[in-house]
Design a protein around this motif. Structure first.
Motif, PDB file in Angstrom:
ATOM      1  N   MET A  90       1.388  -1.428   0.032  1.00 15.49           N
ATOM      2  CA  MET A  90      -0.113   0.290  -0.117  1.00 15.49           C
ATOM      3  C   MET A  90       0.560   1.649  -0.117  1.00 15.49           C
ATOM      4  O   MET A  90       0.475   2.592  -0.834  1.00 15.49           O
ATOM      5  N   GLN A  91       2.084   1.025   0.390  1.00 16.37           N
ATOM      6  CA  GLN A  91       2.811   2.430   1.189  1.00 16.37           C
ATOM      7  C   GLN A  91       3.309   2.842  -0.696  1.00 16.37           C
ATOM      8  O   GLN A  91       3.525   3.804  -0.871  1.00 16.37           O
ATOM      9  N   GLN A  92       3.901   1.322  -1.512  1.00 16.70           N
ATOM     10  CA  GLN A  92       4.655   1.933  -2.857  1.00 16.70           C
ATOM     11  C   GLN A  92       2.871   2.218  -3.486  1.00 16.70           C
ATOM     12  O   GLN A  92       3.240   3.486  -4.537  1.00 16.70           O
ATOM     13  N   LEU A  93       1.950   1.906  -3.218  1.00 17.60           N
ATOM     14  CA  LEU A  93       0.740   2.129  -4.421  1.00 17.60           C
ATOM     15  C   LEU A  93       0.354   3.230  -4.531  1.00 17.60           C
ATOM     16  O   LEU A  93      -0.175   3.712  -5.672  1.00 17.60           O
ATOM     17  N   VAL A  99       0.813   7.741  -7.631  1.00 17.19           N
ATOM     18  CA  VAL A  99      -0.645   7.980  -7.721  1.00 17.19           C
ATOM     19  C   VAL A  99      -0.864   8.682  -8.865  1.00 17.19           C
ATOM     20  O   VAL A  99      -1.407   8.952  -9.883  1.00 17.19           O
ATOM     21  N   GLY A 100      -0.175   9.927  -9.467  1.00 11.36           N
ATOM     22  CA  GLY A 100       0.645  10.659 -10.045  1.00 11.36           C
ATOM     23  C   GLY A 100       0.618  10.154 -11.954  1.00 11.36           C
ATOM     24  O   GLY A 100      -0.319  10.932 -12.324  1.00 11.36           O
ATOM     25  N   ALA A 101       0.664   8.485 -11.273  1.00 12.94           N
ATOM     26  CA  ALA A 101       0.901   8.056 -12.983  1.00 12.94           C
ATOM     27  C   ALA A 101      -0.590   7.805 -13.371  1.00 12.94           C
ATOM     28  O   ALA A 101      -0.440   6.835 -14.744  1.00 12.94           O
ATOM     29  N   VAL A 102      -1.172   7.495 -12.307  1.00 14.41           N
ATOM     30  CA  VAL A 102      -3.166   6.687 -12.873  1.00 14.41           C
ATOM     31  C   VAL A 102      -3.838   8.158 -12.452  1.00 14.41           C
ATOM     32  O   VAL A 102      -4.762   8.180 -14.016  1.00 14.41           O
ATOM     33  N   GLY A 108       1.319  20.651  -4.087  1.00 15.97           N
ATOM     34  CA  GLY A 108       0.965  21.794  -3.626  1.00 15.97           C
ATOM     35  C   GLY A 108      -0.632  21.456  -3.087  1.00 15.97           C
ATOM     36  O   GLY A 108      -1.244  22.220  -2.061  1.00 15.97           O
ATOM     37  N   THR A 109      -1.631  20.985  -3.948  1.00 14.62           N
ATOM     38  CA  THR A 109      -2.745  20.598  -3.754  1.00 14.62           C
ATOM     39  C   THR A 109      -3.549  19.806  -2.108  1.00 14.62           C
ATOM     40  O   THR A 109      -1.872  18.737  -1.757  1.00 14.62           O
ATOM     41  N   VAL A 110      -4.459  19.830  -1.850  1.00 15.20           N
ATOM     42  CA  VAL A 110      -4.546  18.660  -0.994  1.00 15.20           C
ATOM     43  C   VAL A 110      -4.328  17.015  -0.814  1.00 15.20           C
ATOM     44  O   VAL A 110      -3.911  16.399  -0.031  1.00 15.20           O
ATOM     45  N   ASP A 111      -5.126  17.338  -2.278  1.00 19.17           N
ATOM     46  CA  ASP A 111      -4.765  15.385  -2.578  1.00 19.17           C
ATOM     47  C   ASP A 111      -3.415  15.204  -2.589  1.00 19.17           C
ATOM     48  O   ASP A 111      -2.544  14.036  -1.907  1.00 19.17           O
ATOM     49  N   TYR A 112      -2.627  15.951  -3.374  1.00 18.29           N
ATOM     50  CA  TYR A 112      -1.039  15.700  -3.919  1.00 18.29           C
ATOM     51  C   TYR A 112      -0.355  15.273  -1.908  1.00 18.29           C
ATOM     52  O   TYR A 112       0.489  14.958  -1.887  1.00 18.29           O
ATOM     53  N   ILE A 113      -0.343  15.903  -0.682  1.00 24.41           N
ATOM     54  CA  ILE A 113       0.424  16.301   0.598  1.00 24.41           C
ATOM     55  C   ILE A 113      -0.765  14.937   1.136  1.00 24.41           C
ATOM     56  O   ILE A 113       0.727  14.454   1.830  1.00 24.41           O
ATOM     57  N   ALA A 114      -2.055  14.903   0.806  1.00 26.70           N
ATOM     58  CA  ALA A 114      -2.272  13.108   1.453  1.00 26.70           C
ATOM     59  C   ALA A 114      -1.960  12.122   1.160  1.00 26.70           C
ATOM     60  O   ALA A 114      -1.200  10.744   1.939  1.00 26.70           O
ATOM     61  N   PHE A 115      -1.422  12.324   0.340  1.00 27.80           N
ATOM     62  CA  PHE A 115      -0.671  11.374  -0.152  1.00 27.80           C
ATOM     63  C   PHE A 115       0.520  10.833   0.148  1.00 27.80           C
ATOM     64  O   PHE A 115       2.238  10.146   0.075  1.00 27.80           O
ATOM     65  N   SER A 116       1.507  12.252  -0.038  1.00 26.89           N
ATOM     66  CA  SER A 116       2.750  12.172   0.550  1.00 26.89           C
ATOM     67  C   SER A 116       3.027  11.647   2.203  1.00 26.89           C
ATOM     68  O   SER A 116       4.343  11.986   2.685  1.00 26.89           O
ATOM     69  N   ILE A 209      -2.528  11.571  17.089  1.00 28.66           N
ATOM     70  CA  ILE A 209      -1.046  11.065  16.959  1.00 28.66           C
ATOM     71  C   ILE A 209      -0.976   9.489  16.424  1.00 28.66           C
ATOM     72  O   ILE A 209      -0.286   9.076  16.366  1.00 28.66           O
ATOM     73  N   PRO A 210      -1.687   8.766  17.079  1.00 26.67           N
ATOM     74  CA  PRO A 210      -1.243   7.026  17.203  1.00 26.67           C
ATOM     75  C   PRO A 210      -1.795   6.384  15.398  1.00 26.67           C
ATOM     76  O   PRO A 210      -1.248   5.328  15.940  1.00 26.67           O
ATOM     77  N   THR A 211      -2.558   7.310  15.166  1.00 24.46           N
ATOM     78  CA  THR A 211      -3.052   6.888  14.049  1.00 24.46           C
ATOM     79  C   THR A 211      -2.873   7.259  12.940  1.00 24.46           C
ATOM     80  O   THR A 211      -2.602   7.175  11.686  1.00 24.46           O
ATOM     81  N   GLY A 212      -1.777   8.573  13.018  1.00 30.83           N
ATOM     82  CA  GLY A 212      -0.901   8.961  12.219  1.00 30.83           C
ATOM     83  C   GLY A 212      -1.975  10.046  10.976  1.00 30.83           C
ATOM     84  O   GLY A 212      -1.360  10.902  10.055  1.00 30.83           O
ATOM     85  N   LEU A 213      -2.715   9.806  11.545  1.00 30.67           N
ATOM     86  CA  LEU A 213      -3.538  11.043  11.388  1.00 30.67           C
ATOM     87  C   LEU A 213      -3.623  12.889  11.529  1.00 30.67           C
ATOM     88  O   LEU A 213      -4.071  13.619  10.899  1.00 30.67           O
ATOM     89  N   HIS A 214      -2.835  12.707  12.534  1.00 31.81           N
ATOM     90  CA  HIS A 214      -2.797  14.425  12.769  1.00 31.81           C
ATOM     91  C   HIS A 214      -2.164  15.315  11.658  1.00 31.81           C
ATOM     92  O   HIS A 214      -2.285  16.392  11.784  1.00 31.81           O
ATOM     93  N   HIS A 215      -1.543  14.800  11.068  1.00 34.29           N
ATOM     94  CA  HIS A 215      -0.777  15.542  10.117  1.00 34.29           C
ATOM     95  C   HIS A 215      -1.692  16.426   9.442  1.00 34.29           C
ATOM     96  O   HIS A 215      -1.672  17.578   9.105  1.00 34.29           O
ATOM     97  N   ALA A 216      -2.802  15.695   8.796  1.00 31.80           N
ATOM     98  CA  ALA A 216      -4.143  16.910   8.007  1.00 31.80           C
ATOM     99  C   ALA A 216      -4.210  17.217   9.003  1.00 31.80           C
ATOM    100  O   ALA A 216      -4.880  19.101   8.841  1.00 31.80           O
ATOM    101  N   LEU A 217      -4.370  17.458  10.777  1.00 36.75           N
ATOM    102  CA  LEU A 217      -5.127  18.038  11.735  1.00 36.75           C
ATOM    103  C   LEU A 217      -4.484  19.638  12.186  1.00 36.75           C
ATOM    104  O   LEU A 217      -4.785  20.183  11.624  1.00 36.75           O
ATOM    105  N   ASN A 218      -2.731  19.194  11.578  1.00 33.92           N
ATOM    106  CA  ASN A 218      -1.986  20.545  11.169  1.00 33.92           C
ATOM    107  C   ASN A 218      -1.602  20.740  10.354  1.00 33.92           C
ATOM    108  O   ASN A 218      -1.695  22.202  10.212  1.00 33.92           O
TER     109      ASN A 218
END
Length: 218
Positions: A90-93, A99-102, A108-116, A209-218
């Motif tokens: 999943m990390q690779q795909l 993702v940018g290839a498909v 700089g968009t939210v989608d790009y930041i999400a997958f990064s 934080i334990p789930t790693g989703l805090h990046h979006a909130l920040n």
């Protein structure tokens, strides 16, 4: 899938935090505060913070392997391997390059930041552990035809896990930006609430934080 206590993965984060706390106690300069930047205390503190960081920075890997073993019926290491296979897949795909290839993905968009933020994300590690454990519990006793007998039983688990992870990755290709975008919108809304928002932010940030989703909130 039968839920069981996750053995072997519950003490990793506290251990890492304990190492960092001790390093700050020994020498505050290690954590960026004022203090000496040389000597035995500084060296020990520096080593402790690096040791703690080795666990915290790779928390997703620990979740993928440790939680998968803990959630399996017999706590077999094969489940941990399956969790690792799922996480790597999943990390690779879901990396920005793939993702940018498909689909269209502008930097700089939210989608790009999400997958990064997929790489090393604890949420993906937890999801991988669930997939790996579920596949192990379901297919560990699978018997294939004679000409595929080598892949019967536990050997089939990693193969099935890889296929399931591909399907899940396709789903996340569309769902992940929505989840991430919703958290970003929530963070922006909280930021406008002044003092009350600060309290809500602190609570949700620690919760995520334990789930790693805090990046979006920040």
């Amino acid at each position: 899938m039968r839920l069981t206590k996750c053995r072997g993965c519950g003490t990793r984060r506290p251990g890492a935090e304990l190492g960092k706390t001790h390093s700050q106690f020994l020498d505050p300069a290690v954590m960026g505060a004022e203090g000496p930047t040389s000597g035995a205390a500084y060296t020990v503190g520096f080593l402790l913070i690096k040791a703690g960081g080795a666990l915290i920075d790779n928390m997703a890997w620990l979740f993928a392997i440790g939680a998968a073993v803990g959630l399996s019926d017999d706590h077999d290491g094969t489940a941990g391997l399956a969790g690792l296979v799922s996480f790597l897949m999943m990390q690779q795909l879901l990396s920005p390059g793939v993702v940018g290839a498909v689909r269209t993905l502008e930097e700089g968009t939210v989608d790009y930041i999400a997958f990064s933020k997929i790489a090393g994300n604890s949420f993906i590690g937890i999801l991988a552990a669930i997939i790996g454990a579920a596949c192990y519990n379901k297919f560990k006793n699978t018997q294939l035809p004679d000409w595929l007998a080598f892949f019967s039983g536990k050997r089939s688990v990693a193969i099935v896990t890889a296929v399931v992870s591909i399907v899940v990755s396709v789903v996340l290709l569309f769902v992940w930006p929505i989840i991430f975008g919703a958290l970003v919108a929530l963070g922006n809304g909280i930021a406008k609430m002044n003092g009350i928002g600060a309290g809500i932010y602190a609570f949700l940030n620690r919760l995520l934080i334990p789930t790693g989703l805090h990046h979006a909130l920040n």
